[in-house]
Enzyme design. Structure first.
Site, PDB file in Angstrom:
ATOM      1  CG  ASP A 120      -1.768   8.652  -1.978  1.00  0.00           C
ATOM      2  OD1 ASP A 120      -2.641   9.339  -2.859  1.00  0.00           O
ATOM      3  OD2 ASP A 120      -0.648   8.804  -2.401  1.00  0.00           O
ATOM      4  N   GLY A 121      -2.857   4.676  -2.937  1.00  0.00           N
ATOM      5  CA  GLY A 121      -2.588   3.863  -4.034  1.00  0.00           C
ATOM      6  C   GLY A 121      -1.759   2.629  -3.702  1.00  0.00           C
ATOM      7  N   PRO A 159       0.784  -1.320   0.023  1.00  0.00           N
ATOM      8  CG  PRO A 159       0.243  -1.062   2.025  1.00  0.00           C
ATOM      9  CD  PRO A 159       0.766  -1.928   1.331  1.00  0.00           C
ATOM     10  CE  LYS A 160       2.489   7.508  -3.827  1.00  0.00           C
ATOM     11  NZ  LYS A 160       2.064   8.459  -2.572  1.00  0.00           N
ATOM     12  CD1 TRP A 161       2.123   2.274   3.963  1.00  0.00           C
ATOM     13  CD2 TRP A 161       0.453   2.684   5.216  1.00  0.00           C
ATOM     14  NE1 TRP A 161       1.719   1.250   4.284  1.00  0.00           N
ATOM     15  CE2 TRP A 161       0.403   1.194   4.835  1.00  0.00           C
ATOM     16  CE3 TRP A 161      -1.107   3.119   5.622  1.00  0.00           C
ATOM     17  CZ2 TRP A 161      -0.291   0.424   5.568  1.00  0.00           C
ATOM     18  CZ3 TRP A 161      -1.589   2.172   6.265  1.00  0.00           C
ATOM     19  CH2 TRP A 161      -1.782   0.587   6.147  1.00  0.00           C
TER      20      TRP A 161
END
Length: 343
Positions: free
Chosen positions: A177-178, A30-32
């Site tokens: 976020d992505g 995950p993009k934090w």
């Protein structure tokens, strides 16, 4: 190790792509939504470097204490500084730390303590592991995390299954976020865009509650966006600009007859803000009649963090249908880790 305490380490970065890679050999994470950071400990000394090479350790004394309390005394790790507040991450709470007053930093470190989300391992003890492939660094990072046993030191989830990564984006309600993709056979390439990332595509229908004019007054520089809160008041949530020169003049002719106070009945624009570089900026309020759909990336404390992209005008939508429940639901690291682990 001494060099890493006094000289910033450039993290490995990601290039934006339109789709996640489908071939085997990738790890997905995950993009934090926090501050990317490289953390260094050498004995009783700690340094925390931002992506831009700025020292962050003075702003996060609780993380310095966390790293000094680790079982390992010499290491370099890559990760993200996040601040949970309630059931969500708060980027606003992170930004509030970048303040020169030590007393305020000390107070905020107690009221909203930060956590460190581990991504990668660069060094452990006397061994530099950056030349090892990710397939070897990740198990070493997991062992490092397991040995520490701190609730404030988190391990970012990962998967080698593309279906999992797609499900994270779908099931997290847009809160991520992505997703970042890393090659399993790749060493750690600091300073290079050697990873791939896909960002969420989000949109919202907003009321145009006001506008700002161009410096010469001949057109519309930006539209001020609003959403109705739970109390039925119109809150200012951001702006959209990037209008073509001809469109700026045309819009002024359309919007000028709608100028009417107050425009925003809840939170309103006004003085200096993070959107105008701390400068006063005049704006004209509008009757709540016009609706636009805008594309946005992130939400911080109920507002669009960055400028939005105007996608289209929505004459088919009533202004009172533009409510804050359109915005993505913020999610805590623990909740998202549980969601990912369930898969």
């Amino acid at each position: 190790m001494i060099d890493a305490l006094v000289k910033p380490i450039a993290p490995m970065e990601a290039r934006l792509v339109s789709a996640l890679p489908e071939e085997p050999g990738w790890q997905f994470e995950p993009k934090w939504d926090g501050f990317r950071a490289i953390a260094v400990r050498d004995g009783e000394r700690v340094a925390i470097w931002s992506k831009s090479g700025r020292p962050l350790d003075r702003y996060f004394p609780e993380l310095v204490a966390l790293l000094l309390g680790a079982a390992s005394t010499r290491f370099i790790v890559d990760g993200e500084i996040v601040v949970p507040r309630g059931n969500a991450l708060s980027f606003g709470a992170l930004q509030a730390r970048l303040h020169p007053a030590p007393s305020r930093i000390a107070r905020l470190s107690r009221e909203t303590p930060a956590q460190f989300m581990l991504f990668d391992l660069l060094r452990l003890g006397d061994e530099d592991v950056t030349s090892r492939p990710l397939a070897e660094r990740r198990p070493a990072l997991e062992a490092f995390h397991a040995a520490e046993g701190s609730a404030a030191l988190l391990l970012s989830p990962c998967s080698h299954d593309l279906a999992d990564a797609r499900a994270w984006l779908a099931e997290a309600g847009g809160a991520l976020d992505g997703v970042v993709a890393k090659r399993l056979d790749q060493p750690y390439l600091g300073g290079e865009r050697a990873m791939a990332k896909v960002k969420q595509r989000r949109s919202a229908d907003c009321v145009v509650g006001g506008f700002r004019r161009t410096p010469d007054g001949s057109g519309v520089a930006s539209l001020l966006l609003g959403l109705y809160n739970d109390e039925g008041r119109l809150d200012h949530v951001g702006f959209t600009s990037g209008l073509a020169a001809a469109e700026r003049k045309r819009l002024l002719g359309i919007l000028a007859p709608l100028v009417e106070a107050p425009g925003f009945t809840g939170k309103a624009p006004g003085g200096p803000s993070r959107w105008n570089d701390g400068k006063e900026s005049e704006w004209s309020p509008l009757r709540a009649e016009c609706v636009v759909e805008v594309g946005y990336d992130q939400v911080t404390d109920g507002r669009f963090r960055h400028g939005t992209k105007l996608l289209r005008w929505r004459p088919d939508k009533r202004p009172d249908q533009c409510t804050t429940d359109q915005l993505v639901r913020e999610i805590s690291p623990a909740e998202l880790i549980t969601l990912m682990g369930a898969r």
